[in-house]
Design a protein around this motif. Sequence first.
Motif, mmCIF file in Angstrom:
data_model
loop_
_atom_site.group_PDB
_atom_site.id
_atom_site.type_symbol
_atom_site.label_atom_id
_atom_site.label_comp_id
_atom_site.label_asym_id
_atom_site.label_seq_id
_atom_site.Cartn_x
_atom_site.Cartn_y
_atom_site.Cartn_z
ATOM 1 N N ILE A 1 56.653 23.148 48.985
ATOM 2 C CA ILE A 1 57.283 22.023 48.251
ATOM 3 C C ILE A 1 58.756 22.596 47.930
ATOM 4 O O ILE A 1 58.787 23.464 47.341
ATOM 5 C CB ILE A 1 56.469 21.564 46.855
ATOM 6 N N HIS A 2 59.568 21.954 48.405
ATOM 7 C CA HIS A 2 61.056 22.141 48.517
ATOM 8 C C HIS A 2 61.689 20.993 47.498
ATOM 9 O O HIS A 2 61.548 19.888 47.638
ATOM 10 C CB HIS A 2 61.701 22.329 49.738
ATOM 11 N N ALA B 1 65.301 23.229 40.029
ATOM 12 C CA ALA B 1 64.283 23.180 38.528
ATOM 13 C C ALA B 1 65.168 22.226 37.728
ATOM 14 O O ALA B 1 66.278 21.973 37.599
ATOM 15 C CB ALA B 1 64.091 24.513 37.999
ATOM 16 N N ARG B 2 64.047 21.309 37.153
ATOM 17 C CA ARG B 2 64.598 20.162 36.188
ATOM 18 C C ARG B 2 63.798 19.988 35.111
ATOM 19 O O ARG B 2 62.520 20.293 34.929
ATOM 20 C CB ARG B 2 65.126 19.131 36.889
ATOM 21 N N SER B 3 64.328 19.338 34.055
ATOM 22 C CA SER B 3 63.587 19.071 32.937
ATOM 23 C C SER B 3 64.199 17.561 32.354
ATOM 24 O O SER B 3 65.267 17.260 32.444
ATOM 25 C CB SER B 3 63.641 20.052 31.592
ATOM 26 N N THR C 1 53.585 25.704 37.147
ATOM 27 C CA THR C 1 54.480 24.944 38.100
ATOM 28 C C THR C 1 55.274 23.858 37.260
ATOM 29 O O THR C 1 56.345 23.542 37.572
ATOM 30 C CB THR C 1 53.731 24.107 39.108
ATOM 31 N N GLY C 2 54.765 23.721 36.195
ATOM 32 C CA GLY C 2 55.661 22.753 35.249
ATOM 33 C C GLY C 2 54.718 22.237 34.085
ATOM 34 O O GLY C 2 53.623 22.685 33.763
ATOM 35 N N SER C 3 55.080 21.241 33.417
ATOM 36 C CA SER C 3 54.428 20.580 32.421
ATOM 37 C C SER C 3 54.764 19.046 31.993
ATOM 38 O O SER C 3 55.812 18.683 32.473
ATOM 39 C CB SER C 3 54.721 21.526 31.070
ATOM 40 N N PHE C 4 53.743 18.461 31.242
ATOM 41 C CA PHE C 4 54.068 17.331 30.940
ATOM 42 C C PHE C 4 53.364 17.195 29.360
ATOM 43 O O PHE C 4 52.346 17.356 29.190
ATOM 44 C CB PHE C 4 53.386 16.050 31.638
ATOM 45 N N THR C 5 54.404 16.949 28.453
ATOM 46 C CA THR C 5 53.844 16.904 26.987
ATOM 47 C C THR C 5 54.383 15.407 26.380
ATOM 48 O O THR C 5 55.399 15.221 26.725
ATOM 49 C CB THR C 5 54.212 17.998 26.086
ATOM 50 N N ARG D 1 60.289 25.314 38.858
ATOM 51 C CA ARG D 1 61.129 25.938 39.835
ATOM 52 C C ARG D 1 61.429 25.126 40.985
ATOM 53 O O ARG D 1 60.902 23.843 40.893
ATOM 54 C CB ARG D 1 60.280 27.127 40.448
ATOM 55 N N SER D 2 62.488 25.436 42.066
ATOM 56 C CA SER D 2 62.791 24.399 42.847
ATOM 57 C C SER D 2 61.974 24.526 44.174
ATOM 58 O O SER D 2 61.895 23.838 45.123
ATOM 59 C CB SER D 2 64.142 24.629 43.348
ATOM 60 N N PHE D 3 60.995 25.710 44.108
ATOM 61 C CA PHE D 3 60.231 25.869 45.252
ATOM 62 C C PHE D 3 58.780 26.101 44.726
ATOM 63 O O PHE D 3 58.669 27.004 43.615
ATOM 64 C CB PHE D 3 60.745 27.051 46.147
#
Length: 175
Positions: free
Chosen positions: A84-85, A89-91, A120-124, A144-146
């Motif tokens: 995955i590219h 990274a973002r929020s 890898t990330g989150s959702f809250t 991350r971006s990758f």
Amino acid sequence: RKKREEYAQKEIEKSFEMKPVAFRDLKVLKQGNRHNQREFLFTEAYDVDGLVKKAGPNYLLDIGLFIGGQLQVKNEQRNRKYNIHMPYARSFSHIIRLQIPEGFTVEGTEALNRSVQNETGSFTSKAAVENGKLVIHVSKIYNRSFEPAANWGKMLEFIDAAYDFSQLKILLKKQ
């Protein structure tokens, strides 16, 4: 300024898949273009139709759409062979404040509270009624971006949680 408002209207249309009836305000609070100020922070005010539906004496509100459209991963896309590219990274962070109309109560807020976090990330999302307002804090983060293809299942956990949230409704119940 005119171009900025036109761009904001197009983004609203794309996010909500509906045209704004009236665009009232856009304020850039932080530009996010300096090394010591990385956040791009803004507020906007606009009116849209179609988010509220009458249900007898009550109203049904598509509250999940307030965070904009979310990625829906279809069954045929759930198996992944390739890494995955992403560009970066973002929020994303949203604070939704809904004034509860006089003579109404809110039902369905418990479904608005959820948390999915992994490497890898989150959702809250956290919802509470405070001083006659429904206040919802929502955050979605790509760490991350990758990501290697092996982490796709972990990414799906928070991507699916965000999509599920976007489908939620609350009931404004007449007292």
